[in-house]
Design a protein around this motif. Sequence first.
Motif, PDB file in Angstrom:
ATOM      1  N   GLU A  31       0.833  -1.198   0.000  1.00  0.00           N
ATOM      2  CA  GLU A  31       0.000   0.000   0.000  1.00  0.00           C
ATOM      3  C   GLU A  31       0.872   1.254   0.000  1.00  0.00           C
ATOM      4  O   GLU A  31       2.049   1.203   0.327  1.00  0.00           O
ATOM      5  CB  GLU A  31      -0.900   0.028   1.240  1.00  0.00           C
ATOM      6  CG  GLU A  31      -1.878  -1.126   1.344  1.00  0.00           C
ATOM      7  CD  GLU A  31      -2.726  -1.037   2.591  1.00  0.00           C
ATOM      8  OE1 GLU A  31      -3.954  -1.016   2.475  1.00  0.00           O
ATOM      9  OE2 GLU A  31      -2.154  -0.981   3.693  1.00  0.00           O
ATOM     10  N   ARG A  35      -2.398   7.615   1.597  1.00  0.00           N
ATOM     11  CA  ARG A  35      -3.508   8.327   0.963  1.00  0.00           C
ATOM     12  C   ARG A  35      -3.338   9.834   1.189  1.00  0.00           C
ATOM     13  O   ARG A  35      -2.844  10.266   2.231  1.00  0.00           O
ATOM     14  CB  ARG A  35      -4.811   7.851   1.599  1.00  0.00           C
ATOM     15  CG  ARG A  35      -6.086   8.365   0.971  1.00  0.00           C
ATOM     16  CD  ARG A  35      -7.297   7.782   1.696  1.00  0.00           C
ATOM     17  NE  ARG A  35      -7.238   6.333   1.713  1.00  0.00           N
ATOM     18  CZ  ARG A  35      -7.458   5.598   2.793  1.00  0.00           C
ATOM     19  NH1 ARG A  35      -7.746   6.172   3.954  1.00  0.00           N
ATOM     20  NH2 ARG A  35      -7.399   4.282   2.721  1.00  0.00           N
ATOM     21  N   ASP A  51      -3.703   3.223   0.740  1.00  0.00           N
ATOM     22  CA  ASP A  51      -4.482   2.591  -0.331  1.00  0.00           C
ATOM     23  C   ASP A  51      -3.690   1.449  -0.951  1.00  0.00           C
ATOM     24  O   ASP A  51      -2.469   1.558  -1.158  1.00  0.00           O
ATOM     25  CB  ASP A  51      -4.823   3.611  -1.423  1.00  0.00           C
ATOM     26  CG  ASP A  51      -5.822   4.646  -0.956  1.00  0.00           C
ATOM     27  OD1 ASP A  51      -6.735   4.289  -0.191  1.00  0.00           O
ATOM     28  OD2 ASP A  51      -5.699   5.819  -1.351  1.00  0.00           O
ATOM     29  N   ASN A 111     -11.973  -0.221  -1.414  1.00  0.00           N
ATOM     30  CA  ASN A 111     -10.633   0.006  -0.859  1.00  0.00           C
ATOM     31  C   ASN A 111      -9.498  -0.521  -1.726  1.00  0.00           C
ATOM     32  O   ASN A 111      -8.321  -0.381  -1.374  1.00  0.00           O
ATOM     33  CB  ASN A 111     -10.526  -0.609   0.547  1.00  0.00           C
ATOM     34  CG  ASN A 111     -10.839  -2.095   0.568  1.00  0.00           C
ATOM     35  OD1 ASN A 111     -10.733  -2.788  -0.442  1.00  0.00           O
ATOM     36  ND2 ASN A 111     -11.245  -2.605   1.731  1.00  0.00           N
TER      37      ASN A 111
END
Length: 585
Positions: free
Chosen positions: A271, A274, A382, A401
């Motif tokens: 990830e 964000r 994210d 997501n």
Amino acid sequence: MAPPPGQTPLPDWDGLKLRVRTLIASHRVMIFSKSYCPYCNKVKELFHSMRVEYYALELDVIDDGASIQQVLAELTNQRTVPNVFVNGTHIGGCDATYQAYQDGSLQKLLGDSNNTEPFEYDLIIIGGGSGGLACSKEAAALGKKVMVLDYVVPTPLGTSWGLGGTCVNVGCIPKKLMHQAALLGQALQDSRKYGWQYEEQVKHNWEIMVEAIQNYIGSLNWGYRVSLREKSVTYLNSYGEFVEPHKIKATNRKGQVTYHTAETFVLATGERPRYLGIPGDKEFCITSDDLFSLPYCPGKTLVVGASYVALECAGFLAGLGLDVTVMVRSILLRGFDQEMAEKVEQLEQGMPGRLKVTAKSTEGPEIFEGEYNTVLIAIGRDACTRNIGLETIGVKINEKNGKVPVNDEEQTNVPYVYAIGDILDGKLELTPVAIQAGRLLARRLYGGSSRKCDYINVPTTVFTPLEYGSCGFPEERAIEEYGKQNLEVYHSLFWPLEWTVPGRDNNTCYAKVICNKQDNNRVIGLHVLGPNAGEVTQGFAAAIKCGLTKELLDETIGIHPTCAEVFTTMDITKASGQDITQKGC
């Protein structure tokens, strides 16, 4: 001859048999199915992922479906659906079709030249983080030809890093080292009370700390590359993207493209932080991806977010002596919401410069304005799954997501694609979990193992100035799972001995165990807030995996004087309402 009035006409069995044989002969892939059957849908997904056209006859939506199913039973001795035929050959049901796919016989029957050609690799892993590296080395050790693709898309400020993923480069490792730097600062303050005398003005040098940490990380990056080479794993510093089933495009930093095929793929892309989506966030703000290699001291810092990353970063920055403010949705700062921040403006360039932050209160019409040298955004992360061509091969993601749903063997809806690590939907985002899952996946794929990753009772620690360690259920979750009446919760405040001389706050540290009364008071949750919570939690996690009970804790002799011994002496339950404050260590 017509049947008597009121009677159902007898099926034309000869006609039905001819119809079934014609369907089988006239379609490359013929699936006799039922629209509501999950096994039928799974078979369809398999052929869809292989980009193979099929014809499905839904027996539950046609009038003579039951009769056709009876004809199929006579023809194949199979009474269930799906009933699959490929180029006229009967394959069978869902399990038989998947088995034929796994052993390659399905591809041969299809006569697809792309599938009958040998794959370049047994396994290609997209992502060179902890999970991907663990999986690749384990698969290579089991004799498989493996490739790892790893590419770090630079942050808006241009920050990038080497092999090893988030944990090594912009996560656990630099975070813990900066946490240690902050603890050393606290120790310096405490040391005067222990008799240490020094005249020199003590101050922290950000640049020296960052250089030392980055040098260590660089040695880890090099070590991973050497390790892959020793295991004969091919490593490409390239961005991977699926272009067709079993085929991936790899693009390096210079824009040069190569194509590679593999029998199996593992997604381990991790990830990235964000952003707020407000004016000035990407131009003027930083994230944890930038912080650990920041070439200058951030100065007065606003941390936006209430995630563990936000609190850990705010904690060690404050511990280094910086002026730090945390802006959160909850009562931690009362009234300011990270999603209500309206804009960030640059007042002055520099290293650091000056920024003006405008935000709206969640408790009224007030507008908040503040000036900071640095704004650190830490509002969550994210999954890196939306731009790697998953839709091309039919891999499903959670659109909310970006995470990947998998079964209990980390397999996606496309049979030859697996996923591990932080991108798994509903699983823990922890480095050791990704490593364990990666190793076990490789052993199941290539080593004959059946052992699966255990996502229960995983210990973890938040490295805030006062560390928080936990294993098992939080109390709220335990109540949902077992019912409050079936639980006994023991708790205690405690005062670390080393805090007594410098006079650091008593009754700040806290320990709690949650026990299931219906299962011999087995410990299903353990929590500690105090120094070295990570080290404390790790040992108890092993005991919990072994079925630790409150009786066993009580029978365990504590090591005195330690913080961990509090778990061997707790006798006050929350239900009793008794005072748990401590008068001494």
